[in-house]
Design an enzyme around this catalytic site. Structure first.
Site, PDB file in Angstrom:
ATOM      1  N   ASP A  98      -3.024  -8.409   4.453  1.00  0.00           N
ATOM      2  CA  ASP A  98      -3.805  -9.402   3.710  1.00  0.00           C
ATOM      3  C   ASP A  98      -3.151  -9.895   2.428  1.00  0.00           C
ATOM      4  O   ASP A  98      -3.834 -10.375   1.523  1.00  0.00           O
ATOM      5  CB  ASP A  98      -5.165  -8.779   3.370  1.00  0.00           C
ATOM      6  CG  ASP A  98      -5.024  -7.443   2.661  1.00  0.00           C
ATOM      7  OD1 ASP A  98      -3.951  -7.181   2.098  1.00  0.00           O
ATOM      8  OD2 ASP A  98      -5.992  -6.658   2.675  1.00  0.00           O
ATOM      9  N   GLU A 120      -3.104  -4.852  11.583  1.00  0.00           N
ATOM     10  CA  GLU A 120      -4.208  -4.497  10.673  1.00  0.00           C
ATOM     11  C   GLU A 120      -5.173  -5.690  10.551  1.00  0.00           C
ATOM     12  O   GLU A 120      -5.495  -6.175   9.464  1.00  0.00           O
ATOM     13  CB  GLU A 120      -3.717  -4.041   9.301  1.00  0.00           C
ATOM     14  CG  GLU A 120      -4.764  -3.219   8.542  1.00  0.00           C
ATOM     15  CD  GLU A 120      -4.295  -2.751   7.167  1.00  0.00           C
ATOM     16  OE1 GLU A 120      -4.422  -3.495   6.177  1.00  0.00           O
ATOM     17  OE2 GLU A 120      -3.811  -1.614   7.079  1.00  0.00           O
ATOM     18  N   GLU A 134      -7.316 -11.084  -1.111  1.00  0.00           N
ATOM     19  CA  GLU A 134      -7.016 -10.496   0.199  1.00  0.00           C
ATOM     20  C   GLU A 134      -8.041 -10.851   1.280  1.00  0.00           C
ATOM     21  O   GLU A 134      -7.695 -11.061   2.440  1.00  0.00           O
ATOM     22  CB  GLU A 134      -6.893  -8.974   0.077  1.00  0.00           C
ATOM     23  CG  GLU A 134      -5.645  -8.506  -0.668  1.00  0.00           C
ATOM     24  CD  GLU A 134      -5.786  -8.511  -2.179  1.00  0.00           C
ATOM     25  OE1 GLU A 134      -6.880  -8.850  -2.696  1.00  0.00           O
ATOM     26  OE2 GLU A 134      -4.801  -8.184  -2.860  1.00  0.00           O
ATOM     27  N   HIS A 210      -4.702  -0.824  -9.100  1.00  0.00           N
ATOM     28  CA  HIS A 210      -3.858  -2.012  -9.309  1.00  0.00           C
ATOM     29  C   HIS A 210      -4.502  -3.337  -8.930  1.00  0.00           C
ATOM     30  O   HIS A 210      -3.918  -4.386  -9.158  1.00  0.00           O
ATOM     31  CB  HIS A 210      -2.571  -1.879  -8.480  1.00  0.00           C
ATOM     32  CG  HIS A 210      -2.796  -2.058  -6.995  1.00  0.00           C
ATOM     33  ND1 HIS A 210      -3.212  -1.034  -6.192  1.00  0.00           N
ATOM     34  CD2 HIS A 210      -2.697  -3.145  -6.200  1.00  0.00           C
ATOM     35  CE1 HIS A 210      -3.344  -1.474  -4.959  1.00  0.00           C
ATOM     36  NE2 HIS A 210      -3.046  -2.759  -4.923  1.00  0.00           N
ATOM     37  N   ARG A 212      -6.192  -6.921  -8.253  1.00  0.00           N
ATOM     38  CA  ARG A 212      -6.421  -8.099  -9.100  1.00  0.00           C
ATOM     39  C   ARG A 212      -7.891  -8.264  -9.490  1.00  0.00           C
ATOM     40  O   ARG A 212      -8.196  -8.642 -10.618  1.00  0.00           O
ATOM     41  CB  ARG A 212      -5.975  -9.362  -8.355  1.00  0.00           C
ATOM     42  CG  ARG A 212      -4.566  -9.787  -8.633  1.00  0.00           C
ATOM     43  CD  ARG A 212      -4.264 -11.119  -7.963  1.00  0.00           C
ATOM     44  NE  ARG A 212      -3.058 -11.734  -8.502  1.00  0.00           N
ATOM     45  CZ  ARG A 212      -1.822 -11.366  -8.201  1.00  0.00           C
ATOM     46  NH1 ARG A 212      -1.606 -10.359  -7.382  1.00  0.00           N
ATOM     47  NH2 ARG A 212      -0.789 -11.994  -8.730  1.00  0.00           N
ATOM     48  N   HIS A 243       1.486   1.331 -11.050  1.00  0.00           N
ATOM     49  CA  HIS A 243       2.013   0.116 -10.409  1.00  0.00           C
ATOM     50  C   HIS A 243       2.823  -0.687 -11.438  1.00  0.00           C
ATOM     51  O   HIS A 243       2.503  -0.680 -12.626  1.00  0.00           O
ATOM     52  CB  HIS A 243       0.806  -0.688  -9.913  1.00  0.00           C
ATOM     53  CG  HIS A 243       1.124  -1.845  -9.023  1.00  0.00           C
ATOM     54  ND1 HIS A 243       1.759  -2.969  -9.475  1.00  0.00           N
ATOM     55  CD2 HIS A 243       0.876  -2.061  -7.712  1.00  0.00           C
ATOM     56  CE1 HIS A 243       1.899  -3.836  -8.471  1.00  0.00           C
ATOM     57  NE2 HIS A 243       1.363  -3.300  -7.386  1.00  0.00           N
TER      58      HIS A 243
HETATM   59  C1  UD1 Z   1       0.151  -7.265  -4.113  1.00  0.00           C
HETATM   60  C2  UD1 Z   1      -0.858  -7.813  -3.094  1.00  0.00           C
HETATM   61  C3  UD1 Z   1      -2.002  -6.819  -2.910  1.00  0.00           C
HETATM   62  C4  UD1 Z   1      -1.494  -5.428  -2.600  1.00  0.00           C
HETATM   63  C5  UD1 Z   1      -0.461  -4.998  -3.627  1.00  0.00           C
HETATM   64  C6  UD1 Z   1       0.134  -3.683  -3.211  1.00  0.00           C
HETATM   65  C7  UD1 Z   1      -1.148 -10.259  -3.079  1.00  0.00           C
HETATM   66  C8  UD1 Z   1      -1.850 -11.409  -3.658  1.00  0.00           C
HETATM   67  N1  UD1 Z   1      -1.434  -9.052  -3.606  1.00  0.00           N
HETATM   68  O1  UD1 Z   1      -0.511  -7.210  -5.371  1.00  0.00           O
HETATM   69  O2  UD1 Z   1      -2.811  -7.270  -1.830  1.00  0.00           O
HETATM   70  O3  UD1 Z   1      -2.572  -4.530  -2.618  1.00  0.00           O
HETATM   71  O4  UD1 Z   1       0.588  -5.989  -3.687  1.00  0.00           O
HETATM   72  O5  UD1 Z   1       0.767  -3.037  -4.250  1.00  0.00           O
HETATM   73  O6  UD1 Z   1      -0.352 -10.436  -2.197  1.00  0.00           O
HETATM   74  N2  UD1 Z   1       6.233  -5.850  -9.762  1.00  0.00           N
HETATM   75  C9  UD1 Z   1       7.500  -5.425 -10.085  1.00  0.00           C
HETATM   76  N3  UD1 Z   1       8.223  -4.757  -9.127  1.00  0.00           N
HETATM   77  C10 UD1 Z   1       7.738  -4.500  -7.888  1.00  0.00           C
HETATM   78  C11 UD1 Z   1       6.426  -4.942  -7.582  1.00  0.00           C
HETATM   79  C12 UD1 Z   1       5.698  -5.625  -8.525  1.00  0.00           C
HETATM   80  O7  UD1 Z   1       7.973  -5.615 -11.188  1.00  0.00           O
HETATM   81  O8  UD1 Z   1       8.428  -3.889  -7.076  1.00  0.00           O
HETATM   82  C13 UD1 Z   1       5.452  -6.588 -10.799  1.00  0.00           C
HETATM   83  C14 UD1 Z   1       5.962  -8.021 -11.016  1.00  0.00           C
HETATM   84  O9  UD1 Z   1       5.873  -8.333 -12.362  1.00  0.00           O
HETATM   85  C15 UD1 Z   1       4.965  -8.853 -10.213  1.00  0.00           C
HETATM   86  C16 UD1 Z   1       3.690  -8.066 -10.432  1.00  0.00           C
HETATM   87  O10 UD1 Z   1       4.086  -6.698 -10.381  1.00  0.00           O
HETATM   88  O11 UD1 Z   1       4.898 -10.198 -10.671  1.00  0.00           O
HETATM   89  C17 UD1 Z   1       2.571  -8.323  -9.466  1.00  0.00           C
HETATM   90  O12 UD1 Z   1       3.024  -8.286  -8.116  1.00  0.00           O
HETATM   91  P1  UD1 Z   1       2.191  -9.106  -6.991  1.00  0.00           P
HETATM   92  O13 UD1 Z   1       2.827  -8.874  -5.662  1.00  0.00           O
HETATM   93  O14 UD1 Z   1       2.017 -10.499  -7.427  1.00  0.00           O
HETATM   94  O15 UD1 Z   1       0.756  -8.462  -7.061  1.00  0.00           O
HETATM   95  P2  UD1 Z   1       0.244  -7.001  -6.752  1.00  0.00           P
HETATM   96  O16 UD1 Z   1      -0.815  -6.687  -7.729  1.00  0.00           O
HETATM   97  O17 UD1 Z   1       1.384  -6.083  -6.596  1.00  0.00           O
HETATM   98  N1  UDP Z   2       2.182   4.403  -2.488  1.00  0.00           N
HETATM   99  C1  UDP Z   2       3.444   4.908  -2.777  1.00  0.00           C
HETATM  100  N2  UDP Z   2       3.761   5.172  -4.084  1.00  0.00           N
HETATM  101  C2  UDP Z   2       2.899   4.928  -5.104  1.00  0.00           C
HETATM  102  C3  UDP Z   2       1.621   4.400  -4.799  1.00  0.00           C
HETATM  103  C4  UDP Z   2       1.305   4.136  -3.481  1.00  0.00           C
HETATM  104  O1  UDP Z   2       4.257   5.146  -1.876  1.00  0.00           O
HETATM  105  O2  UDP Z   2       3.259   5.205  -6.246  1.00  0.00           O
HETATM  106  C5  UDP Z   2       1.847   4.133  -1.078  1.00  0.00           C
HETATM  107  C6  UDP Z   2       0.549   4.738  -0.579  1.00  0.00           C
HETATM  108  O3  UDP Z   2       0.751   6.051  -0.096  1.00  0.00           O
HETATM  109  C7  UDP Z   2       0.144   3.764   0.509  1.00  0.00           C
HETATM  110  C8  UDP Z   2       0.611   2.434  -0.024  1.00  0.00           C
HETATM  111  O4  UDP Z   2       1.641   2.726  -0.965  1.00  0.00           O
HETATM  112  O5  UDP Z   2       0.831   4.025   1.727  1.00  0.00           O
HETATM  113  C9  UDP Z   2      -0.524   1.710  -0.675  1.00  0.00           C
HETATM  114  O6  UDP Z   2      -0.021   0.682  -1.436  1.00  0.00           O
HETATM  115  P1  UDP Z   2      -0.817   0.005  -2.616  1.00  0.00           P
HETATM  116  O7  UDP Z   2      -1.812   0.943  -3.169  1.00  0.00           O
HETATM  117  O8  UDP Z   2       0.206  -0.574  -3.521  1.00  0.00           O
HETATM  118  O9  UDP Z   2      -1.520  -1.219  -1.880  1.00  0.00           O
HETATM  119  P2  UDP Z   2      -2.857  -1.394  -1.032  1.00  0.00           P
HETATM  120  O10 UDP Z   2      -2.887  -0.366   0.038  1.00  0.00           O
HETATM  121  O11 UDP Z   2      -4.011  -1.294  -1.981  1.00  0.00           O
HETATM  122  O12 UDP Z   2      -2.739  -2.788  -0.507  1.00  0.00           O
END
Ligand code: UD1
Ligand code: UDP
Length: 382
Positions: A98, A120, A134, A210, A212, A243
Site C-alpha cells: 500500500d 498483500e 495507504e 512512524h 504519517r 525510523h
Molecule cells: C513509507 C510508506 C509507508 C510505510 C513506510 C515503511 C508511503 C506513502 N509511505 O512511509 O506506507 O509504512 O514507508 O517504513 O509510501 N528516509 C531516509 N532513509 C531511508 C528511508 C527513509 O532517510 O532509508 C527518510 C527520508 O527523509 C524520507 C523520509 O524518511 O523522505 C520519509 O520516507 P517516505 O518513504 O516518504 O515515508 P515513510 O514514512 O517511510
Molecule cells: N523492521 C526492521 N527494522 C526496524 C524496524 C522494522 O527490519 O528497525 C521490519 C519489521 O520487522 C517488519 C517491517 O520492517 O518486517 C515493517 O516495516 P515498517 O514498520 O517500516 O512498515 P509497515 O509495516 O508499517 O508498513
C-alpha cells in the site's frame, strides 16, 4: 513454451522484506524469467534488506529525497517505471501492499496494458484517511490489479465486497515465509546494546512508530506515554529503533533522550529485528509488519493506532488496539507489565497470517492465471 516474464517492483523496507522470499521463489522456478526493479523510495532501509536477502535488482530508480512528499514519490516512480516497463515488456508486474511505490507501480503497468499482480491484497479499514495514504493506495491498486494475492480469507471477502470476483487467491502473508528464515536461537547482534540487555530479568519492550497519520498530536502523546512507562517501570527496557524520517527522529529524541532505560537506536536490519522481537516481552507499534510478525512469535502487541486492517490477531487475542490516547496507552502497558495473568492471556503464538508457504502459492497462482497449469493453488487456511 516461453518463460513468463515477471517483474517485481518495490521501494520501501516493508515491501522489500515481504517481496524478498517471492523474488527468490521466482528465481528458483524454471517457468519464470524474473526481473526486479526497486524505486528506492527508501534508500538505506531498503539496501539493508537487499543485502541480507542477497537480491541484486536489475533496475534501481534511486528516487529518495530528504522529506519527500507523496507527489514527488509518485511522479518520480511513474516516470522511471515507464522507461523500465518499455524496455523489459514483462508479462506481469508484481507490486506489494500500500505504499506510494505500490500505487505508482500498478498505475505505470496499467498505462502500458501490462497485467498487475497485487501481493498483500484486500486489507481495508474503510477509512479513506487512515492509514493515510495507504488505505487509498491499496484500494486503487485493487481496481488496477488482475491478480489479487490475499493473505487471509477475510482479505478476500473485503475485495468481494467491492465487486472484485476474478483472480483472487488466499495465500497467507509472505512475511511469515521471511520470518522462518531469520529467527535463530544463537543470534548475536551487531547493535552492541542489544547483546548487553538481560532478556531474562528485564522486560524488554520493543517499540516502533512512524506512520504519517500519527504525525503531530498523536505522535506527541505516544512518545509522552512511552516516557512515562519507562520512568515508572525500572524493570522494563524500552528499545526503539527509530525510523529515519526527520519528523519521527525529531519527535522521538525530544521526548525520550536521556531516559536511562530507553534505548533509541538506528533502524535494525531485518535479522536483528526479528531476533530482538523473539527475545522481547512486549511489542508497542504502529507498524503493519510488526502486527503480523509478533503474534507468530507469541509476543503480545499494543497497536498505537486508532484502527487496524489486521483484525485477525486481535480476534485471536494476542493484539490489542491501544489507540493514540496517552491515558489508554499507559493503562494497557501498565496492566501487561504488572499483571502476569493479563500478560499470559495475550502471550501465545498464533499464525493467522500465514504458514510460510505464501510465495509458493503466489507462483502457482500466476501459472494458473496464465494457463500454464490447470490447478489453482490450495487456499491458505488460518
Ligand atoms: C513509507 C510508506 C509507508 C510505510 C513506510 C515503511 C508511503 C506513502 N509511505 O512511509 O506506507 O509504512 O514507508 O517504513 O509510501 N528516509 C531516509 N532513509 C531511508 C528511508 C527513509 O532517510 O532509508 C527518510 C527520508 O527523509 C524520507 C523520509 O524518511 O523522505 C520519509 O520516507 P517516505 O518513504 O516518504 O515515508 P515513510 O514514512 O517511510
Ligand atoms: N523492521 C526492521 N527494522 C526496524 C524496524 C522494522 O527490519 O528497525 C521490519 C519489521 O520487522 C517488519 C517491517 O520492517 O518486517 C515493517 O516495516 P515498517 O514498520 O517500516 O512498515 P509497515 O509495516 O508499517 O508498513
Amino acid at each position: 513454451m516461453d518463460k513468463l516474464k515477471v517483474m517485481t517492483v518495490f521501494g520501501t523496507r516493508p515491501e522489500a522484506i515481504k517481496m524478498a522470499p517471492l523474488v527468490k521463489e521466482l528465481e528458483d522456478r524454471p517457468e519464470f524469467e524474473s526481473y526486479c526493479c526497486v524505486t528506492a523510495q527508501h534508500r538505506q532501509m531498503l539496501d539493508t534488506v537487499l543485502n541480507i536477502f542477497r537480491i541484486r535488482p536489475q533496475f534501481d530508480l534511486d528516487i529518495m529525497e530528504k522529506s519527500q512528499t507523496l507527489s514527488t514519490i509518485t511522479s518520480k516512480c511513474l516516470l522511471g517505471l515507464e522507461e523500465v516497463f518499455r524496455q523489459v515488456r514483462p508479462d506481469l508486474v508484481l507490486v506489494h501492499g500500500d505504499t506510494s511505490t505500490t500505487f505508482a507501480g500498478a498505475l505505470a503497468a496499467f498505462y502500458q496494458q501490462i497485467a498487475v499482480g497485487h501481493v498483500e491484497a484486500g486489507l481495508r479499514t474503510w477509512d479513506k484517511y487512515s492509514p493515510f495514504p495507504e488505505e487509498m493506495n491499496r484500494s486503487m491498486v485493487g481496481r488496477l490489479a488482475d491478480l489479487h494475492f490475499c493473505p487471509t480469507s477475510a482479505n478476500r471477502r473485503n475485495l468481494e465486497a467491492e465487486g472484485i470476483s476474478k483472480g483472487l487467491f488466499v495465500t497467507g502473508n509472505t512475511v511469515i515465509d521471511a520470518l522462518q528464515t531469520t529467527v535463530v536461537d544463537w543470534f548475536t547482534f551487531d547493535e552492541e546494546v542489544l547483546n548487553c540487555l538481560d532478556y531474562e530479568k528485564k522486560k524488554v519492550i520493543l517499540v516502533t512508530c512512524h506512520r504519517r497519520e500519527n504525525y503531530g498530536r498523536p505522535m506527541e502523546d505516544i512518545m509522552s506515554a512511552l516516557a512515562y512507562i519507562a520512568r515508572v517501570h525500572p524493570e522494563a527496557e524500552l528499545v526503539y529503533p527509530v525510523h529515519l524520517s526527520p519528523v519521527v527522529q525529531e519527535c522521538a529524541h525530544r521526548h525520550l533522550d536521556g531516559i536511562e532505560n530507553v534505548h533509541l537506536i538506528a533502524p535494525l536490519d531485518v535479522e536483528e529485528m526479528h531476533n530482538l522481537m523473539a527475545r522481547s516481552y512486549l511489542v508497542m507499534t504502529d507498524s503493519g509488519g510488526l502486527q503480523e510478525e509478533a503474534p507468530a512469535l507469541g509476543k503480545p502487541v499494543l497497536v498505537l493506532r486508532k484502527e487496524t486492517e489486521r483484525p485477525e490477531a486481535v480476534e485471536a487475542g494476542t493484539v490489542k488496539l491501544a489507540g493514540v490516547d496517552y491515558g489508554r496507552i499507559v493503562e494497557l502497558a501498565d496492566r501487561l507489565l504488572d499483571d502476569p495473568a493479563a500478560y499470559q492471556k495475550m502471550a501465545h503464538a498464533v499464525n493467522p497470517y500465514g504458514d510460510g508457504n505464501a510465495c509458493g502459492r503466489i507462483a502457482d497462482g500466476i501459472l494458473y492465471h496464465f494457463g500454464r497449469t490447470d490447478r489453482p493453488p490450495e487456499a491458505f487456511q488460518s
